[in-house]
Design a protein around this motif. Structure first.
Motif, PDB file in Angstrom:
ATOM      1  N   GLY A 128       0.797  -1.219   0.000  1.00 52.48           N
ATOM      2  CA  GLY A 128       0.000   0.000   0.000  1.00 52.48           C
ATOM      3  C   GLY A 128       0.825   1.263   0.000  1.00 52.48           C
ATOM      4  O   GLY A 128       0.441   2.263  -0.602  1.00 52.48           O
ATOM      5  N   SER A 141      -5.586   1.203  -5.934  1.00 52.48           N
ATOM      6  CA  SER A 141      -4.491   1.104  -4.964  1.00 52.48           C
ATOM      7  C   SER A 141      -4.282  -0.309  -4.441  1.00 52.48           C
ATOM      8  O   SER A 141      -3.186  -0.676  -4.036  1.00 52.48           O
ATOM      9  CB  SER A 141      -4.734   2.041  -3.780  1.00 52.48           C
ATOM     10  OG  SER A 141      -5.814   1.569  -2.990  1.00 52.48           O
ATOM     11  N   ILE A 143      -5.434  -1.354  -1.694  1.00 49.29           N
ATOM     12  CA  ILE A 143      -5.550  -1.298  -0.233  1.00 49.29           C
ATOM     13  C   ILE A 143      -6.925  -1.837   0.191  1.00 49.29           C
ATOM     14  O   ILE A 143      -7.929  -1.620  -0.492  1.00 49.29           O
ATOM     15  CB  ILE A 143      -5.347   0.149   0.253  1.00 49.29           C
ATOM     16  CG1 ILE A 143      -3.887   0.574   0.026  1.00 49.29           C
ATOM     17  CG2 ILE A 143      -5.736   0.314   1.705  1.00 49.29           C
ATOM     18  CD1 ILE A 143      -3.643   2.051   0.184  1.00 49.29           C
ATOM     19  N   GLN A 144      -6.954  -2.553   1.287  1.00 51.29           N
ATOM     20  CA  GLN A 144      -8.205  -3.123   1.786  1.00 51.29           C
ATOM     21  C   GLN A 144      -9.217  -2.019   2.086  1.00 51.29           C
ATOM     22  O   GLN A 144      -8.919  -1.058   2.791  1.00 51.29           O
ATOM     23  CB  GLN A 144      -7.937  -3.908   3.060  1.00 51.29           C
ATOM     24  CG  GLN A 144      -9.152  -4.413   3.787  1.00 51.29           C
ATOM     25  CD  GLN A 144      -9.787  -5.609   3.112  1.00 51.29           C
ATOM     26  OE1 GLN A 144     -10.905  -5.535   2.636  1.00 51.29           O
ATOM     27  NE2 GLN A 144      -9.074  -6.718   3.070  1.00 51.29           N
ATOM     28  N   ALA A 176      -3.247  -6.519   1.534  1.00 49.16           N
ATOM     29  CA  ALA A 176      -3.668  -5.844   0.299  1.00 49.16           C
ATOM     30  C   ALA A 176      -4.476  -6.809  -0.571  1.00 49.16           C
ATOM     31  O   ALA A 176      -4.247  -8.027  -0.547  1.00 49.16           O
ATOM     32  CB  ALA A 176      -2.458  -5.334  -0.468  1.00 49.16           C
ATOM     33  N   GLN A 179      -1.750  -5.800  -6.054  1.00 47.63           N
ATOM     34  CA  GLN A 179      -0.681  -4.820  -6.210  1.00 47.63           C
ATOM     35  C   GLN A 179      -1.241  -3.538  -6.827  1.00 47.63           C
ATOM     36  O   GLN A 179      -2.162  -3.582  -7.657  1.00 47.63           O
ATOM     37  CB  GLN A 179       0.432  -5.376  -7.105  1.00 47.63           C
ATOM     38  CG  GLN A 179       1.185  -6.552  -6.508  1.00 47.63           C
ATOM     39  CD  GLN A 179       1.999  -6.152  -5.290  1.00 47.63           C
ATOM     40  OE1 GLN A 179       2.669  -5.118  -5.280  1.00 47.63           O
ATOM     41  NE2 GLN A 179       1.944  -6.984  -4.243  1.00 47.63           N
TER      42      GLN A 179
END
Length: 559
Positions: A128, A141, A143-144, A176, A179
């Motif tokens: 992230g 992104s 990101i979670q 994550a 990627q």
């Protein structure tokens, strides 16, 4: 604030008789053509009851309102009606404001779209930390998204206040999803992080930046942070549960934050759109990037830009964004070629008609290209039966299944949930639930049936050819009650709490919080199906897994 899987069938809801829509003093419009006003009055009355939470609507042309209306109640308990000026939670339309401020800061040289997360949040874990501001803006992104964390969106979390750092801590160390730049996945965490970046760069809360940079200069009186909801123009937020209409789940606006924490009226959002799309908010080169589709690492293109998506209405290109939040459901679109803007805001997260449906119908009317209007007629079963079957789409592997079940007609594409269908005469069929989608079935050359599907009412239709009958489903089996008892309980899913309980006799039901219960049929020792919503269920006593419409969500047993 969106859920990945929703166990709901498409059921048309009854609406009450029309009510007269009178714009308030603050939403006075320029005279509209009688046919336009009459058409939109009818649309609003047919979409929302007068005695329940409802919706507000505005249509502008060249920035001037040509229609403003409201239908339903702002306060059900007090019987107070909605007005076009009602302030409603706008949900993810907030993302446009957040994106615009970021672009202003880029234009001022205070940050770059290629700056990485690590610059603003030292120590943020990989991968992230390598995500760029650009990737936060366009949902790539990886990101979670905190709203997708299993069991997180419960009142114990949503009803309490968070600082920006505290909210980021809720998802910071989660694995994550992919990627950066690898995939597109709608992500509320990305916009919380953008709100944090705004705060670090400007030295003030993100919502104060909205006021100082956008709402104040543009005179948008109702655009503001949703805490606290005490003003007289506030429309109370509602939901619909097993007990009927009630207060929406508690949510402090520090939870949706810069991803969805603003409130406002349709009129002020219309003014915002006019300013944004006419160069009064961000620099032209920044605006061009804001509305450009997203290109992924592999070259795949997604129509989403920065807080705004590219779409179509009646064959005309538009720019649009919707919002969904506890107690609110919103949608808006702007047609650049016509300088036309439409917004519909509902003060409930369970509206009788989706705001997006009303919005598109209103836009189509304003464009002079109204959608095909269908009405159910008595079906000729003998004439329809030969039309049922599997239809291959465009010669490829994708297919639709047109079938009869439990005395009703259904259409289903691939693994998606089936939609109930009604016959409208002349080989035409509409989807229930106030959907704009409809299809036509006709006998082609050699007697083979063809299906033309008009998704969201758009033309041209998608063509498919009947290849044969629908194959029989796996038969339901009966499991011992002792086996079923081992599956009864509550499960924590990212879409909410799921309850497995006994229904009629020795059968199970599944209910996601805030949704109706659906019956389960056993097809194996641990396998079930919820035929009404097109979902397959796996229960092993420890975990519940739902597969629906090509998506899957799992969660552990909570009790």
């Amino acid at each position: 604030m969106q859920a990945a899987v929703r166990l709901s069938s498409l059921i048309a809801l009854a609406v009450a008789a029309p009510a007269v829509v009178v714009p308030s003093a603050q939403a006075q419009t320029t005279p509209a053509p009688v046919d336009l006003k009459a058409s939109l009055d009818r649309l609003l009355a047919a979409s929302y009851s007068a005695d329940a939470p409802g919706a507000t609507i505005i249509v502008t042309k060249g920035g001037a309102p040509i229609y403003a209306g409201a239908r339903g109640l702002a306060d059900v308990e007090a019987g107070a009606p909605l007005t076009p000026d009602a302030v409603i939670r706008i949900g993810s339309i907030t993302k446009q404001f957040t994106a615009a401020i970021v672009l202003q800061l880029v234009a001022e040289g205070k940050l770059s779209l290629d700056d990485t997360m690590g610059k603003f949040f030292p120590g943020y874990p990989a991968p992230g930390a390598a995500a760029t501001v650009r990737q936060l803006l366009n949902h790539t992104s990886g990101i979670q998204s905190y709203t997708g964390i299993p069991g997180w969106m419960v009142a114990a979390n949503t009803g309490r206040a968070f600082t920006t750092d505290q909210l980021i801590a809720e998802f910071r160390d989660k694995p994550a999803e992919f990627q950066p730049g690898e995939r597109w996945n709608y992500n509320n965490s990305g916009y919380v992080l953008l709100g944090g970046i705004i705060e670090k760069v400007t030295g003030k809360p993100w919502y104060d930046a909205v006021q100082a940079r956008i709402a104040g200069p543009l005179g948008l009186r109702t655009i503001r942070y949703g805490n606290p909801p005490t003003e007289a123009d506030w429309a109370r937020p509602y939901t619909r549960g097993a007990g009927g209409i009630g207060a929406a789940q508690a949510i402090d606006m520090s939870v949706p934050q810069a991803a969805g924490g603003l409130v406002g009226s349709v009129g002020d959002v219309a003014k915002w759109a006019q300013a944004l799309h006419h160069g009064r908010v961000v620099r032209p080169d920044m605006y061009k990037q804001m509305i450009a589709p997203t290109r992924l690492n592999d070259g795949t293109v997604n129509p989403y830009g920065f807080g705004i998506a590219n779409g179509w209405v009646r064959g005309v290109a538009d720019l649009e964004h919707s919002g969904g939040i506890f107690g609110g459901s919103t949608d808006s679109l702007y047609v650049p070629s016509q300088d036309l803007f439409v917004a519909v805001f509902a003060n409930t997260d369970a509206p009788q008609t989706r705001p997006g449906t009303v919005m598109r119908k209103a836009a189509a009317i304003a464009l002079g290209k109204p959608y095909v209007e269908l009405a159910p007629v008595t079906a000729d079963v003998a004439a329809i039966e030969p039309m049922l079957g599997v239809y291959r789409i465009g010669g490829g592997p994708d297919e639709r299944r047109f079938l009869a079940r439990d005395g009703k007609l259904w259409i289903r594409r691939g693994s998606q949930a089936p939609s109930e269908v009604y016959f409208a005469g002349d080989g035409r069929f509409g989807l229930r639930g106030n959907s704009l989608t409809w299809f036509r079935v006709a006998a082609g050359e050699g007697g083979a049936y063809t299906m033309e599907m008009f998704q969201n009412g758009e033309e041209p239709g998608e063509r498919a050819i009947r290849t044969g009958p629908v194959p029989p489903e796996a038969p339901a089996i009966t499991l011992p009650r002792a086996t079923l008892e081992g599956y009864v309980g509550k499960y924590a899913l990212r879409i909410g709490e799921a309850t497995v309980a006994f229904g009629a006799g020795d059968t199970l039901t599944l209910q996601i919080s805030g949704q109706p219960a659906v019956a389960l049929e056993a097809t194996g020792p641990t396998e079930f199906r919820a035929a009404r919503v097109g979902a397959d269920i796996t229960l092993d006593g420890k975990t519940l897994t739902i597969r629906q419409a090509g998506r899957e969500v799992s969660g552990p047993r909570a009790q």
